[in-house]
Design a protein around this motif. Structure first.
Motif, PDB file in Angstrom:
ATOM      1  N   ALA A  26     -76.496  31.268  -9.274  1.00  0.00           N
ATOM      2  CA  ALA A  26     -75.782  30.605 -10.366  1.00  0.00           C
ATOM      3  C   ALA A  26     -74.360  31.120 -10.418  1.00  0.00           C
ATOM      4  O   ALA A  26     -74.116  32.329 -10.319  1.00  0.00           O
ATOM      5  CB  ALA A  26     -76.481  30.857 -11.699  1.00  0.00           C
ATOM      6  N   GLY A  27     -73.414  30.226 -10.571  1.00  0.00           N
ATOM      7  CA  GLY A  27     -72.018  30.610 -10.646  1.00  0.00           C
ATOM      8  C   GLY A  27     -71.346  30.014 -11.860  1.00  0.00           C
ATOM      9  O   GLY A  27     -71.827  29.046 -12.464  1.00  0.00           O
ATOM     10  N   TYR A  28     -70.238  30.635 -12.232  1.00  0.00           N
ATOM     11  CA  TYR A  28     -69.404  30.068 -13.288  1.00  0.00           C
ATOM     12  C   TYR A  28     -68.418  29.133 -12.589  1.00  0.00           C
ATOM     13  O   TYR A  28     -67.348  29.534 -12.144  1.00  0.00           O
ATOM     14  CB  TYR A  28     -68.681  31.192 -14.043  1.00  0.00           C
ATOM     15  CG  TYR A  28     -67.692  30.704 -15.071  1.00  0.00           C
ATOM     16  CD1 TYR A  28     -68.124  30.234 -16.313  1.00  0.00           C
ATOM     17  CD2 TYR A  28     -66.329  30.698 -14.808  1.00  0.00           C
ATOM     18  CE1 TYR A  28     -67.210  29.780 -17.262  1.00  0.00           C
ATOM     19  CE2 TYR A  28     -65.412  30.249 -15.744  1.00  0.00           C
ATOM     20  CZ  TYR A  28     -65.860  29.795 -16.963  1.00  0.00           C
ATOM     21  OH  TYR A  28     -64.965  29.345 -17.902  1.00  0.00           O
ATOM     22  N   THR A  29     -68.822  27.872 -12.449  1.00  0.00           N
ATOM     23  CA  THR A  29     -68.041  26.895 -11.695  1.00  0.00           C
ATOM     24  C   THR A  29     -67.701  25.724 -12.606  1.00  0.00           C
ATOM     25  O   THR A  29     -68.598  25.082 -13.165  1.00  0.00           O
ATOM     26  CB  THR A  29     -68.817  26.386 -10.467  1.00  0.00           C
ATOM     27  OG1 THR A  29     -69.279  27.499  -9.703  1.00  0.00           O
ATOM     28  CG2 THR A  29     -67.936  25.514  -9.604  1.00  0.00           C
ATOM     29  N   LEU A  30     -66.410  25.486 -12.750  1.00  0.00           N
ATOM     30  CA  LEU A  30     -65.933  24.408 -13.611  1.00  0.00           C
ATOM     31  C   LEU A  30     -65.077  23.451 -12.793  1.00  0.00           C
ATOM     32  O   LEU A  30     -64.452  23.836 -11.798  1.00  0.00           O
ATOM     33  CB  LEU A  30     -65.096  24.960 -14.768  1.00  0.00           C
ATOM     34  CG  LEU A  30     -65.676  26.092 -15.610  1.00  0.00           C
ATOM     35  CD1 LEU A  30     -64.690  26.483 -16.712  1.00  0.00           C
ATOM     36  CD2 LEU A  30     -67.012  25.704 -16.211  1.00  0.00           C
ATOM     37  N   GLY A  31     -65.028  22.208 -13.220  1.00  0.00           N
ATOM     38  CA  GLY A  31     -64.201  21.198 -12.580  1.00  0.00           C
ATOM     39  C   GLY A  31     -64.347  19.883 -13.322  1.00  0.00           C
ATOM     40  O   GLY A  31     -65.317  19.691 -14.066  1.00  0.00           O
ATOM     41  N   VAL A  32     -63.401  18.987 -13.144  1.00  0.00           N
ATOM     42  CA  VAL A  32     -63.444  17.708 -13.864  1.00  0.00           C
ATOM     43  C   VAL A  32     -63.212  16.551 -12.906  1.00  0.00           C
ATOM     44  O   VAL A  32     -62.483  16.668 -11.919  1.00  0.00           O
ATOM     45  CB  VAL A  32     -62.385  17.654 -14.990  1.00  0.00           C
ATOM     46  CG1 VAL A  32     -62.743  18.590 -16.123  1.00  0.00           C
ATOM     47  CG2 VAL A  32     -60.988  17.951 -14.465  1.00  0.00           C
ATOM     48  N   ASP A  33     -63.883  15.443 -13.210  1.00  0.00           N
ATOM     49  CA  ASP A  33     -63.534  14.164 -12.606  1.00  0.00           C
ATOM     50  C   ASP A  33     -62.983  13.269 -13.708  1.00  0.00           C
ATOM     51  O   ASP A  33     -62.827  13.708 -14.858  1.00  0.00           O
ATOM     52  CB  ASP A  33     -64.740  13.539 -11.898  1.00  0.00           C
ATOM     53  CG  ASP A  33     -65.902  13.261 -12.850  1.00  0.00           C
ATOM     54  OD1 ASP A  33     -65.766  13.529 -14.071  1.00  0.00           O
ATOM     55  OD2 ASP A  33     -66.952  12.789 -12.381  1.00  0.00           O
ATOM     56  N   GLY A  34     -62.673  12.024 -13.388  1.00  0.00           N
ATOM     57  CA  GLY A  34     -62.077  11.142 -14.381  1.00  0.00           C
ATOM     58  C   GLY A  34     -62.985  10.868 -15.566  1.00  0.00           C
ATOM     59  O   GLY A  34     -62.513  10.694 -16.699  1.00  0.00           O
TER      60      GLY A  34
END
Length: 535
Positions: A75-83
């Motif tokens: 498990a990681g602290y992974t963030l990101g966004v799409d539209g």
């Protein structure tokens, strides 16, 4: 500032703000409200920065942040966004300041207990924080944790606020509604937890994260769409249903909707809007991101069934709304109908329906906020939710009645107002895949016109009924809430292009990833005539 952690700042700021609000001295009630409002406005500013830095048509996930969290479990602290996430971030961050202003005095209804204002504002900020991290998470376990934990502050907002402290029946009603909300959603979350664990076991068997498996969303999506998860259709279908069940409870999808009307009318109007316009969107967002991308083959299998349930929800919500005598309960049932449109658009799996469903999430949030809050202002003046107790309100409070009419017309998707564009896209996109479902859903528009216009006629027109002559019009604080919502409905009704520019590439990327293409238009062959021509 290129590597600045904008997404971490976005969700963490409201959480820190909640702690600051609670830490303020007990007698600083006004300061607690202003502090919460200031934090929400800064969060909105950061949301706008995120939207400005996002490049439509660029990489599918942008502003990515990745750090180790629980390496032993992958498990990681992974963030990101799409539209899609960016559009919902703007909705959430834009609504919360308005809800804090709208609920400026809501905490006074539960008495003069110490820190009640602090707790009310802090809980609102905590919910905002958890919703935002749900939208930006690219780790399945991280998403699940906040998907579940957001239920706790929402439970206290429903059960702890919404009626006078001396009204024991209202307290019992609130308590029952809050418990029902919590139990339904916790049960859905437990089913999802089993599916999350099952998915992790599959990744471990496939050595996606080394010997221990992974919760990395992008890695699992790549494996799922390349057929490397190493599981048969029965297992994948079971996992899909686990995720879908939890999202269908939160959205909610008929017949898992029964907790919503009670929770909506028991909470304060501001908390009810926070629940219906913001928290419940995590459910439809989860369907679009997790169900489709993690389980493409299962989505194909169950899409017809889910579309049928969505159409039933559209018709059911509209029909039941017509028979309501309680204005707040009527609006709550309209949301069930609208969620049916959103879910139908998602599982029709065309570019138009998917874009329409995502845009509908935003437009529904705005229109429901406007209608529910204005109705809440009216109810607080009259002291009753019963429609038959109103009448002639437009003569004594014309601005209140006029804004109520605009919000109501938006709810029935009148052309020129924001929901029309999204509903039109959903129906057109659905028709190419499921024409019968689209036709039935279109008939519900007539029912929407019936319940909205009949409600307006009974409550706002005619002679002024006894008890209504002293209803005052909207005050400046309330106009601060209502005017931006009405302006957004008008602007997005005539110019939805800015949001669609964000949404379209993300929806197209989702469908391309799972190998779905829009159905080819059925063009009849031209009839041949004897001279070799055609007609």
């Amino acid at each position: 500032m290129t590597n600045y952690p904008w997404l971490t700042t976005l969700w963490l700021l409201p959480m820190v703000g909640a702690v600051v609000v609670v830490a303020l001295p007990a007698h600083w009630r006004t300061a607690a409200r202003w502090t919460g409002l200031a934090v929400s406005l800064v969060t909105l500013a950061i949301g706008i920065v995120v939207a400005a830095r996002f490049i439509p048509g660029g990489a599918q996930y942008q502003l990515v942040e990745s750090h180790r969290w629980i390496p032993a479990f992958g498990a990681g602290y992974t963030l990101g966004v799409d539209g899609i996430a960016v559009a919902l971030i703007l909705l959430t961050a834009g609504l919360v300041p308005l809800l804090i202003v709208a609920g400026w005095k809501d905490d006074r209804e539960v008495g003069e207990a110490r820190r009640v204002a602090h707790i009310y504002v802090a809980l609102t900020l905590v919910v905002e924080s958890m919703v935002l991290i749900s939208f930006v998470s690219l780790d399945i376990l991280l998403f699940y944790v906040f998907f579940e934990v957001m239920l706790i502050p929402m439970y206290f907002l429903i059960g702890g606020f919404g009626g006078a402290a001396a009204d024991s029946e209202r307290r019992r009603e609130r308590s029952r509604a809050a418990v029902k909300f919590l139990l339904y959603n916790l049960f859905g979350g437990l089913i999802m937890l089993a599916a999350v664990i099952g998915l992790y076991v599959l990744t471990a068997r496939g050595h996606l994260g080394g010997s221990g498996g992974t919760f990395d969303f992008r890695a699992v999506v790549a494996a799922a769409n390349s057929g490397h998860l190493g599981a048969g259709p029965a297992v994948l279908n079971a996992l899909f249903l686990g995720f879908m069940f939890a999202f269908a409870v939160k959205a909610p999808l008929w017949p898992l909707h029964t907790w919503l009307p009670g929770a909506a009318v028991s909470a304060t109007p501001s908390s009810a809007v926070l629940m219906m316009a913001v928290v419940d969107k995590v459910g439809t967002f989860g369907m679009l991101r997790y169900c489709l991308l993690l389980f493409p083959h299962s989505t194909h299998t169950y899409a017809p069934l889910i579309s049928v349930l969505a159409v039933i929800g559209i018709a059911y919500g509209a029909i039941v709304a017509i028979g309501q005598r309680d204005v707040m309960r009527l609006i709550a049932y309209t949301s069930i109908s609208h969620f049916g449109f959103i879910i139908l658009g998602i599982f029709a799996m065309t570019n138009q329906s998917g874009a329409g469903a995502t845009l509908y999430m935003v437009n529904h949030g705005i229109s429901t906020a406007a209608l529910f809050l204005i109705a809440g202002f009216l109810v607080s003046r009259r002291g009753t939710r019963m429609i038959d107790q109103f009448g002639g309100v437009q003569k004594v409070a014309p601005v209140l009645a006029g804004t109520f009419l605009i919000a109501g017309l938006a709810t029935l998707s009148l052309p020129g107002l924001a929901p029309f564009v999204s509903e039109f896209l959903v129906l057109v996109g659905t028709y190419t895949r499921y024409p019968v479902a689209a036709v039935i859903a279109t008939s519900a528009l007539v029912l929407a016109a019936l319940y909205i216009l009949w409600m307006y006629q009974r409550a706002m027109t005619g002679p002024v009924k006894e008890g209504n002559e002293r209803i005052r019009d909207l005050v400046p604080r309330e106009l601060v809430v209502v005017v931006p919502l009405i302006a957004a409905l008008l602007f997005l009704g005539v110019y939805p292009k800015p949001l669609l520019n964000l949404i379209n590439p993300a929806v197209a990327g989702t469908l391309t990833t799972i190998g779905v293409h829009d159905p080819a238009p059925a063009v009849p062959q031209a009839a041949t005539i004897p001279d070799g021509g055609s007609k």
